[in-house]
Design a protein around this motif. Structure first.
Motif, PDB file in Angstrom:
ATOM      1  N   LYS A  48     -12.464   3.358 -16.163  1.00 42.85           N
ATOM      2  CA  LYS A  48     -11.052   3.080 -15.827  1.00 42.85           C
ATOM      3  C   LYS A  48     -10.538   1.947 -16.709  1.00 42.85           C
ATOM      4  O   LYS A  48      -9.402   1.972 -17.180  1.00 42.85           O
ATOM      5  N   TYR A  89      -9.156  11.912 -10.416  1.00 42.93           N
ATOM      6  CA  TYR A  89      -9.730  10.559 -10.335  1.00 42.93           C
ATOM      7  C   TYR A  89      -8.708   9.509 -10.747  1.00 42.93           C
ATOM      8  O   TYR A  89      -7.787   9.797 -11.528  1.00 42.93           O
ATOM      9  N   ALA A  90      -8.933   8.279 -10.285  1.00 42.22           N
ATOM     10  CA  ALA A  90      -8.023   7.186 -10.646  1.00 42.22           C
ATOM     11  C   ALA A  90      -7.956   7.017 -12.165  1.00 42.22           C
ATOM     12  O   ALA A  90      -6.920   6.643 -12.705  1.00 42.22           O
ATOM     13  N   HIS A  97       1.115   0.282  -4.797  1.00 50.15           N
ATOM     14  CA  HIS A  97      -0.081   1.085  -5.010  1.00 50.15           C
ATOM     15  C   HIS A  97       0.369   2.500  -5.331  1.00 50.15           C
ATOM     16  O   HIS A  97       1.296   3.021  -4.696  1.00 50.15           O
ATOM     17  N   ARG A 150      -7.167   6.536  -6.528  1.00 49.28           N
ATOM     18  CA  ARG A 150      -7.261   7.976  -6.266  1.00 49.28           C
ATOM     19  C   ARG A 150      -6.666   8.327  -4.911  1.00 49.28           C
ATOM     20  O   ARG A 150      -5.991   9.335  -4.752  1.00 49.28           O
ATOM     21  N   GLY A 151      -6.923   7.468  -3.910  1.00 50.18           N
ATOM     22  CA  GLY A 151      -6.566   7.812  -2.532  1.00 50.18           C
ATOM     23  C   GLY A 151      -7.735   8.510  -1.864  1.00 50.18           C
ATOM     24  O   GLY A 151      -8.655   8.999  -2.529  1.00 50.18           O
ATOM     25  N   THR A 210       0.826  -1.212   0.000  1.00 51.23           N
ATOM     26  CA  THR A 210       0.000   0.000   0.000  1.00 51.23           C
ATOM     27  C   THR A 210       0.863   1.266   0.000  1.00 51.23           C
ATOM     28  O   THR A 210       2.048   1.225   0.338  1.00 51.23           O
ATOM     29  N   TYR A 238     -18.211   4.340 -13.689  1.00 50.95           N
ATOM     30  CA  TYR A 238     -16.858   4.916 -13.602  1.00 50.95           C
ATOM     31  C   TYR A 238     -15.790   3.825 -13.523  1.00 50.95           C
ATOM     32  O   TYR A 238     -14.666   4.035 -13.968  1.00 50.95           O
ATOM     33  N   HIS A 285     -18.627   2.469  -3.651  1.00 53.96           N
ATOM     34  CA  HIS A 285     -17.725   3.435  -3.028  1.00 53.96           C
ATOM     35  C   HIS A 285     -18.560   4.440  -2.230  1.00 53.96           C
ATOM     36  O   HIS A 285     -19.660   4.814  -2.663  1.00 53.96           O
ATOM     37  N   GLY A 303     -12.360  -1.766  -7.100  1.00 58.36           N
ATOM     38  CA  GLY A 303     -13.804  -1.880  -7.288  1.00 58.36           C
ATOM     39  C   GLY A 303     -14.468  -2.113  -5.931  1.00 58.36           C
ATOM     40  O   GLY A 303     -13.822  -2.613  -5.007  1.00 58.36           O
TER      41      GLY A 303
HETATM   42  P1  FAD Z   1     -11.886   6.527  -8.221  1.00 62.42           P
HETATM   43  O1  FAD Z   1     -11.968   5.384  -9.155  1.00 62.42           O
HETATM   44  O2  FAD Z   1     -11.333   7.804  -8.742  1.00 62.42           O
HETATM   45  O3  FAD Z   1     -13.366   6.771  -7.660  1.00 62.42           O
HETATM   46  C1  FAD Z   1     -13.590   7.674  -6.572  1.00 62.42           C
HETATM   47  C2  FAD Z   1     -15.063   8.080  -6.559  1.00 62.42           C
HETATM   48  O4  FAD Z   1     -15.337   8.965  -7.666  1.00 62.42           O
HETATM   49  C3  FAD Z   1     -16.060   6.933  -6.737  1.00 62.42           C
HETATM   50  O5  FAD Z   1     -17.196   7.264  -5.986  1.00 62.42           O
HETATM   51  C4  FAD Z   1     -16.363   6.918  -8.227  1.00 62.42           C
HETATM   52  O6  FAD Z   1     -17.658   6.382  -8.500  1.00 62.42           O
HETATM   53  C5  FAD Z   1     -16.267   8.396  -8.581  1.00 62.42           C
HETATM   54  N1  FAD Z   1     -15.707   8.672  -9.900  1.00 62.42           N
HETATM   55  C6  FAD Z   1     -14.684   8.038 -10.515  1.00 62.42           C
HETATM   56  N2  FAD Z   1     -14.388   8.650 -11.678  1.00 62.42           N
HETATM   57  C7  FAD Z   1     -15.218   9.702 -11.789  1.00 62.42           C
HETATM   58  C8  FAD Z   1     -15.377  10.740 -12.768  1.00 62.42           C
HETATM   59  N3  FAD Z   1     -14.650  10.792 -13.872  1.00 62.42           N
HETATM   60  N4  FAD Z   1     -16.348  11.692 -12.551  1.00 62.42           N
HETATM   61  C9  FAD Z   1     -17.123  11.645 -11.443  1.00 62.42           C
HETATM   62  N5  FAD Z   1     -17.010  10.682 -10.487  1.00 62.42           N
HETATM   63  C10 FAD Z   1     -16.058   9.740 -10.661  1.00 62.42           C
HETATM   64  N6  FAD Z   1      -5.866   4.232  -0.527  1.00 62.42           N
HETATM   65  C11 FAD Z   1      -4.618   4.676  -0.279  1.00 62.42           C
HETATM   66  O7  FAD Z   1      -4.440   5.859   0.083  1.00 62.42           O
HETATM   67  N7  FAD Z   1      -3.520   3.867  -0.417  1.00 62.42           N
HETATM   68  C12 FAD Z   1      -3.643   2.581  -0.819  1.00 62.42           C
HETATM   69  O8  FAD Z   1      -2.636   1.874  -0.934  1.00 62.42           O
HETATM   70  C13 FAD Z   1      -4.946   2.064  -1.099  1.00 62.42           C
HETATM   71  N8  FAD Z   1      -5.118   0.798  -1.525  1.00 62.42           N
HETATM   72  C14 FAD Z   1      -6.386   0.357  -1.878  1.00 62.42           C
HETATM   73  C15 FAD Z   1      -6.542  -0.937  -2.415  1.00 62.42           C
HETATM   74  C16 FAD Z   1      -7.810  -1.411  -2.773  1.00 62.42           C
HETATM   75  C17 FAD Z   1      -7.966  -2.779  -3.382  1.00 62.42           C
HETATM   76  C18 FAD Z   1      -8.964  -0.580  -2.566  1.00 62.42           C
HETATM   77  C19 FAD Z   1     -10.333  -1.081  -2.913  1.00 62.42           C
HETATM   78  C20 FAD Z   1      -8.812   0.701  -2.038  1.00 62.42           C
HETATM   79  C21 FAD Z   1      -7.524   1.183  -1.692  1.00 62.42           C
HETATM   80  N9  FAD Z   1      -7.329   2.477  -1.195  1.00 62.42           N
HETATM   81  C22 FAD Z   1      -6.064   2.945  -0.932  1.00 62.42           C
HETATM   82  C23 FAD Z   1      -8.482   3.346  -0.913  1.00 62.42           C
HETATM   83  C24 FAD Z   1      -8.886   4.205  -2.139  1.00 62.42           C
HETATM   84  O9  FAD Z   1      -7.849   5.116  -2.433  1.00 62.42           O
HETATM   85  C25 FAD Z   1     -10.164   4.933  -1.758  1.00 62.42           C
HETATM   86  O10 FAD Z   1     -11.231   4.020  -1.670  1.00 62.42           O
HETATM   87  C26 FAD Z   1     -10.546   6.148  -2.602  1.00 62.42           C
HETATM   88  O11 FAD Z   1     -11.555   6.872  -1.902  1.00 62.42           O
HETATM   89  C27 FAD Z   1     -11.085   5.830  -3.988  1.00 62.42           C
HETATM   90  O12 FAD Z   1     -10.109   5.363  -4.810  1.00 62.42           O
HETATM   91  P2  FAD Z   1     -10.464   4.828  -6.290  1.00 62.42           P
HETATM   92  O13 FAD Z   1      -9.190   4.515  -6.934  1.00 62.42           O
HETATM   93  O14 FAD Z   1     -11.510   3.804  -6.233  1.00 62.42           O
HETATM   94  O15 FAD Z   1     -11.080   6.198  -6.919  1.00 62.42           O
END
Ligand code: FAD
Length: 317
Positions: free
Chosen positions: A199, A143-144, A94, A124-125, A49, A195, A183, A178
């Motif tokens: 990705k 966003y991620a 990560h 995204r974090g 992580t 979304y 989320h 996912g």
């Molecule tokens: P995104 O995919 O960007 O989504 C975030 C939110 O925005 C979601 O509600 C989505 O529906 C929405 N969204 C996405 N794209 C768009 C768009 N274009 N327009 C509008 N809305 C949008 N966190 C850490 O800090 N460090 C880690 O090492 C870490 N490891 C993780 C490992 C796993 C397997 C998981 C499931 C989570 C991890 N996390 C970690 C937590 C994660 O960073 C958080 O859950 C964060 O809030 C969302 O990250 P995401 O990549 O899913 O974001």
């Protein structure tokens, strides 16, 4: 080897682990002690992580206050290199958007490529500890999916400096997160899956899920993803539950439910050892059911609890 290749070539469900870097001041030996016991199960890869810096209000000697920036768990990249070197197993760092400019991300990706790392999990974090909502770095990604796009561009040899022509192409296999129970910020599951698909359409290769304690959430999620045209591997994330405090902490932090049966059993437990036994039994049953349903991977969030994961795997394999 890439995660997707591991999955494609595996004849049975594979095992993988996620670990956290030690808190600053602790040695890497704590990670080795944790992994030494789990290597017996031949994990295909180990995720590490990433933890962004936090702004904390500290009291000076004279009683006045000052904001200080602290990274409690640095070392993600170093640990990945150490794991690959010591155990000859793929390590997956990560990568997060929060706190990073695009240029810093590019430099981090170049470091990872030079180290021979072939897989990354693009995230995204969360919001920083002193923020209510996630705020990107002014020169960073919101966003991620934007991070996925940057990694894909580098895989094609496109660097931020436009005068780099014929740039070396990286070759990262990209995982994304996912959420079988949605989320926390997504207004509904359809929106969250929409979304997630973006990705993947932008070039991500597979999905690792948030932890869950009711397998029905995972199966429903996979079904809905497939209905939305998502055809990549979706790896279930599994975290042992081992004490009563987690019954309220886990739903708050991870936005997932703890099923009534598990909750009631834990509340009846007389001591920590009983709690661990109940958590172990629950995880074991989850895994047995997932194996019966031929999931591609059992991905364990070991989070400082290698014993429980060890005991479960010992009974499974
Ligand atoms: P995104 O995919 O960007 O989504 C975030 C939110 O925005 C979601 O509600 C989505 O529906 C929405 N969204 C996405 N794209 C768009 C768009 N274009 N327009 C509008 N809305 C949008 N966190 C850490 O800090 N460090 C880690 O090492 C870490 N490891 C993780 C490992 C796993 C397997 C998981 C499931 C989570 C991890 N996390 C970690 C937590 C994660 O960073 C958080 O859950 C964060 O809030 C969302 O990250 P995401 O990549 O899913 O974001």
């Amino acid at each position: 080897m890439k995660v997707t290749q591991h999955i494609a070539e595996a004849k049975e469900t594979i095992v993988s682990f996620e670990i956290l870097p030690p808190t600053k001041g602790k040695s890497i030996e704590s990670i080795y002690a944790h992994l030494d016991m789990l290597m017996e199960f031949g994990p295909a890869f180990i995720n590490v992580t990433y933890h962004r810096a936090e702004q904390l209000l500290k009291t000076r000697k004279d009683g006045s206050l000052e904001w200080v920036e602290i990274r409690k768990r640095p070392g993600t990249v170093g640990i990945c290199a150490a794991i690959m070197n010591k155990y000859k197993v793929e390590a997956i760092p990560h990568l997060i958007c929060g706190g990073f400019s695009k240029a810093e991300t590019e430099n981090a990706l170049i470091d990872l490529d030079f180290l021979g790392i072939k897989n990354v999990l693009a995230l995204r974090g969360d919001a920083a500890a002193n923020e209510k909502f996630f705020t990107p770095n002014v020169h960073g990604h919101r966003y991620a999916e934007d991070l996925v796009k940057q990694i894909v561009a580098l895989n094609q040899g496109h660097y931020m400096e436009e005068d780099i022509i014929d740039g070396a192409k990286t070759d990262f296999c990209i995982g994304v997160a996912g959420y079988p129970e949605k989320h926390c910020e997504a207004p509904n599951m359809d929106s969250d899956i929409y979304y997630l698909k973006r990705k993947l359409d932008f070039g991500a290769d597979y999905v690792t899920t948030q932890l869950f304690y009711n397998n029905a959430h995972y199966y429903n999620y996979v079904k809905r993803c497939r209905e939305h045209g998502i055809n990549v591997p979706i790896m279930p994330g599994l975290k042992p539950i081992s004490n009563k405090k987690q019954l309220t902490m886990i739903p708050r932090v991870f936005n997932v439910e703890v099923p009534s049966d598990l909750c009631n059993e834990m509340l009846k437990a007389k001591n920590e050892a009983d709690c661990e036994l109940i958590g172990t039994e629950w995880l074991l049953e989850q895994c047995r059911d997932l194996l019966k349903n031929k999931v591609p991977v059992l991905h364990f969030y070991t989070l400082g609890k290698p014993n429980i994961v060890y005991n479960v795997l010992k009974k499974l394999f």
